[in-house]
Structures are given as structure tokens and as C-alpha cells.
Design a protein around this motif. Structure first.
Motif, PDB file in Angstrom:
ATOM      1  N   ASP A 282       1.107  18.605   5.483  1.00  0.00           N
ATOM      2  CA  ASP A 282       1.270  17.246   5.773  1.00  0.00           C
ATOM      3  C   ASP A 282       1.349  17.195   7.232  1.00  0.00           C
ATOM      4  O   ASP A 282       2.326  17.961   8.034  1.00  0.00           O
ATOM      5  CB  ASP A 282       2.628  16.791   5.154  1.00  0.00           C
ATOM      6  N   GLU A 283       0.539  16.279   7.891  1.00  0.00           N
ATOM      7  CA  GLU A 283       0.536  16.244   9.305  1.00  0.00           C
ATOM      8  C   GLU A 283       1.878  15.670  10.168  1.00  0.00           C
ATOM      9  O   GLU A 283       2.065  15.988  11.097  1.00  0.00           O
ATOM     10  CB  GLU A 283      -0.636  15.275   9.630  1.00  0.00           C
ATOM     11  N   LYS A 284       2.819  15.078   8.922  1.00  0.00           N
ATOM     12  CA  LYS A 284       4.181  14.692   9.403  1.00  0.00           C
ATOM     13  C   LYS A 284       5.188  15.671   9.294  1.00  0.00           C
ATOM     14  O   LYS A 284       6.465  15.608   9.338  1.00  0.00           O
ATOM     15  CB  LYS A 284       4.490  13.347   8.823  1.00  0.00           C
TER      16      LYS A 284
ATOM     17  N   ILE B 146       2.891  21.281  14.618  1.00  0.00           N
ATOM     18  CA  ILE B 146       3.874  21.539  13.638  1.00  0.00           C
ATOM     19  C   ILE B 146       4.448  22.890  13.882  1.00  0.00           C
ATOM     20  O   ILE B 146       3.969  23.744  13.697  1.00  0.00           O
ATOM     21  CB  ILE B 146       3.405  21.570  11.989  1.00  0.00           C
TER      22      ILE B 146
ATOM     23  N   THR C   7      -0.776  26.123  13.139  1.00  0.00           N
ATOM     24  CA  THR C   7       0.019  24.819  12.691  1.00  0.00           C
ATOM     25  C   THR C   7      -0.076  23.995  13.699  1.00  0.00           C
ATOM     26  O   THR C   7       0.325  22.576  13.418  1.00  0.00           O
ATOM     27  CB  THR C   7       1.514  25.297  12.053  1.00  0.00           C
TER      28      THR C   7
END
Ligand SMILES: *Cc1c(COP(=O)(O)O)cnc(C)c1O
Length: 366
Positions: free
Chosen positions: A143-145, A171, A168
Motif C-alpha cells: 500500500d503506497e500509504k 516506505i 520499498t
């Protein structure tokens, strides 16, 4: 009683075998460390002598692992298991999920703790394959968030190991490296946080090494219990309270031992060779079988079965091996079977002795 030269051939999964030269040096310094007139166990953690040990232990980790300046090296307590809780407590951001890569028993424990803190996502899982392989890098869906991504670098119980880590991006990646830190080269900068209980590849139990990017140490709420905030330990150089002094001392000696052998490049060559000898013997036997997919097999924990799981024969194997001085070969109680843990300090002669025994055992029972 066994003398130093008759040590067990130790395949324990952890606590595990330590280098003989480290144990000998600790013995020599046991009653009088560097003319202090006391053992490391008896000195103040605020003394000059211990300050020297702590500084050298940290410097050793920095050199051996190539840890950049913007990371801190911490020596904490509570084992790798406490990190399962501290990581989400400190790194979870509100309304941003935590992305876990599920590869077995230890990642499950970490997920269970993270779920108490916030929302966990499975970025990838190899549960459908019964953890007998790792997710491929392209199967990982982040999930990019995400607050952070999480993986276990070596699955001690299932016998799988990552040797190339996902990228990543922004992240932060968190790695549980309890059972393979120091075993091969990798780029620390791929990670935001690395932790490892010491009792497999670093030293005695009771000390947990945390390598944390400095900005991440500031992320957690200051309302968390003080001992559970990373910033407490970065600000106080692991000396907020009494640290596990003797464990840190042994970790320093182990770092010097790794360097004396040629550092991580040398450890990597040796580990690949040791594991290769054992996996070849298993694959060529037609009697023993390793259930793990070849490309994901661990160099640290070699998991195998006899005749696809003949438990009576496996029990006999463990008993007869033990009678010949080879201990710790039973698989983890969660999965059964056989497991040879061959960490850095396990000598190659031990692996060769095991392979000879395996051939004999097969001849008699095949
Ligand atoms: C042994 C192990 C743990 C548990 O370590 P403790 O120090 O006993 O809490 C966690 N993760 C991995 C990968 C391990 O091998």
C-alpha cells in the motif's frame, strides 16, 4: 565431562553454538577484565571500562554490517519478541496500514502484535504454499500509504531465507534478522529498522540488537511507556537503565571474530559452502528430503524429513546422532521433522560429520 576439545557438535536453533575462541577469551578475562580486578558482570554499566566495551561493540557492528551514520545501534532487552510489539507501537502512523509479508511462525507472531496496535495488511503471504517458499519480489503488493513494510529475513522454523530484499522506496522496511544477521552481505540502507535477538548469530540470549534509522526513532508517541520508545534508547546510547552488559561484551568479541575471519564476505562464502554440503547430501540421498523450494533454502536452518515424514525413523535418527555427540537435530515442535541449525559459529567439520552420519544411517535404515 567433556573437555574443550570434546565439545558437542551443536545444531541447536537458539541459544546456539558460539565460537570457541570467543568463549576462551571470555574465560581468560572472566575474573579480571583488562586489569579492572573484576569480571564484566561485576562492573558498573557507567564505568570507563564498560563504556569502552559498549563503544567497541557498536563500532564492530558498524564496520561489519557497513551501517551508515544516520542509523543508531541499540542493545535492548525483551528479545526479538518485544520488537514484535515495539515496532508497531513506534512506527504505526494513524490511518496508515502496516504491511506485513507473512512467511511463517515468526512473522505470524509479529502480525498478531501489530494487529493490537492498528490495521495490518498482508503485502504477500506464502501460507498457501505452507511456507515452503518465499513470495517472489514481484508478488509483494505494498500500500503506497503503508506506515512501514515488514519481513522476517530467515524463517528459523520453516527453513527459508531471503537473500535479496524488496525495494520499498519511501516506505521504511523493517526486518526481523534474528536468525541470519551477520551471515551474508546486504545493504542496510534498504531497511528503516533491523532487529535481532542475539542468541543465534551474535551472542548469548538476553540482548537484542536494534539498528534504527535516526528519524524513525523519533516517530513514536512520547506517551508510550518510556522503555518502549526507541528515542529513549537512542538518546541514552542504550544506557537509560542497566543494559545486558555481559551479552554486549560477548557481542563485541563475536564482532571481532567475524572480522578476524574476513568479515561478511567470508562468512557468506563459508555459510554457502556449509549449507551446500548438507543440501547436496539430502537431495542426492533418495531417503532424506528437504521440502523447501531450492532458491529459498536457508543457509542457517536446514529443514528436512526422512521418507516424507517417518516420525519413528526421525526419532531414531535424533537419538543415534545424539549418542555420537550431535545435538539439537529435532525440528521445531510446531513442524516436526529434522532441522540442522548451522549458524556462523558452527564449524564446517560439524556439517561433514553430520553428512557422514546421515550416509551410515541411510545404509542401515534405507
Ligand atoms: C528466535 C527467533 C525469534 C524469537 O526471539 P526471542 O529472542 O526468543 O524473542 C524471533 N524471530 C526469529 C526469526 C527467531 O529466529
Amino acid at each position: 565431562m567433556k573437555t574443550a576439545m570434546e565439545r558437542a557438535i551443536n545444531f541447536n536453533a537458539g541459544p546456539a553454538v558460539l565460537p570457541v575462541s570467543v568463549l576462551e577469551r571470555a574465560r581468560e578475562e572472566m575474573l579480571n577484565f583488562e586489569n579492572t580486578g573484576m569480571s564484566v558482570m561485576e562492573m558498573s554499566h557507567r564505568s570507563k571500562a564498560f563504556e569502552g566495551i559498549l563503544t567497541k561493540a557498536i563500532a564492530g557492528f558498524r564496520r561489519v554490517l557497513g551501517i551508515p551514520e544516520n542509523y543508531d545501534v541499540l542493545f535492548l532487552q525483551g528479545g526479538a519478541t518485544l520488537q514484535f510489539s515495539m515496532v508497531p507501537m513506534n512506527l504505526c502512523l494513524s490511518n496508515q496500514p502496516m504491511d506485513y509479508i507473512h512467511t511463517g511462525y515468526w512473522s505470524k507472531k509479529a502480525i498478531d502484535e501489530a494487529e493490537k496496535v492498528g490495521t495490518c495488511r498482508l503485502a504477500a503471504t506464502s501460507e498457501p504454499q505452507k511456507f515452503m517458499r518465499l513470495p517472489r519480489l514481484e508478488e509483494i503488493k505494498l500500500d503506497e500509504k503503508a506506515s512501514y513494510a515488514y519481513l522476517c529475513s530467515n524463517n528459523t522454523i520453516e527453513g527459508t531465507q531471503w537473500r535479496e530484499f524488496p525495494d520499498t522506496g519511501e516506505i521504511p522496511l523493517v526486518g526481523d534478522m534474528s536468525s541470519d544477521i551477520l551471515s551474508h552481505r546486504f545493504d542496510v540502507r534498504k531497511f528503516g529498522l533491523i532487529f535481532a535477538g542475539a542468541q543465534k548469530n551474535i551472542g548469548p540470549s538476553g540482548v537484542t540488537v536494534v539498528i534504527i534509522r535516526k528519524d524513525l526513532a523519533e516517530r513514536g508517541s512520547a506517551k508510550l511507556p518510556v522503555m518502549l520508545q526507541y528515542r529513549t534508547h537512542t538518546k541514552n546510547n542504550s544506557l537509560y537503565n542497566t543494559p545486558p552488559t555481559f551479552g554486549i561484551y560477548i557481542a563485541w568479541l563475536v564482532m571481532e571474530w567475524v572480522e578476524s575471519l574476513g568479515g561478511l564476505a567470508a562468512m557468506e562464502r563459508l555459510n554457502e559452502e556449509k549449507a551446500g554440503i548438507l543440501y547436496r547430501a539430502i537431495d542426492e540421498s533418495g531417503f532424506y528430503r528437504c521440502p523447501v523450494e531450492k532458491q529459498d533454502r536457508s543457509w542457517m536452518n536446514v529443514v528436512y524429513r526422512i521418507k516424507d515424514g517417518d516420525e519413528a525413523l526421525e526419532k531414531k535418527f535424533v537419538e543415534e546422532a545424539k549418542a555420537q555427540g550431535m545435538v539439537g537435530l529435532q525440528g521445531h515442535r510446531a513442524v516436526g521433522g529434522l532441522r540442522a541449525s548451522i549458524y556462523n559459529a558452527h564449524p564446517i567439520e560439524g556439517v561433514k560429520t553430520l553428512v557422514d552420519f546421515m550416509k551410515e544411517f541411510r545404509k542401515k535404515n534405507g
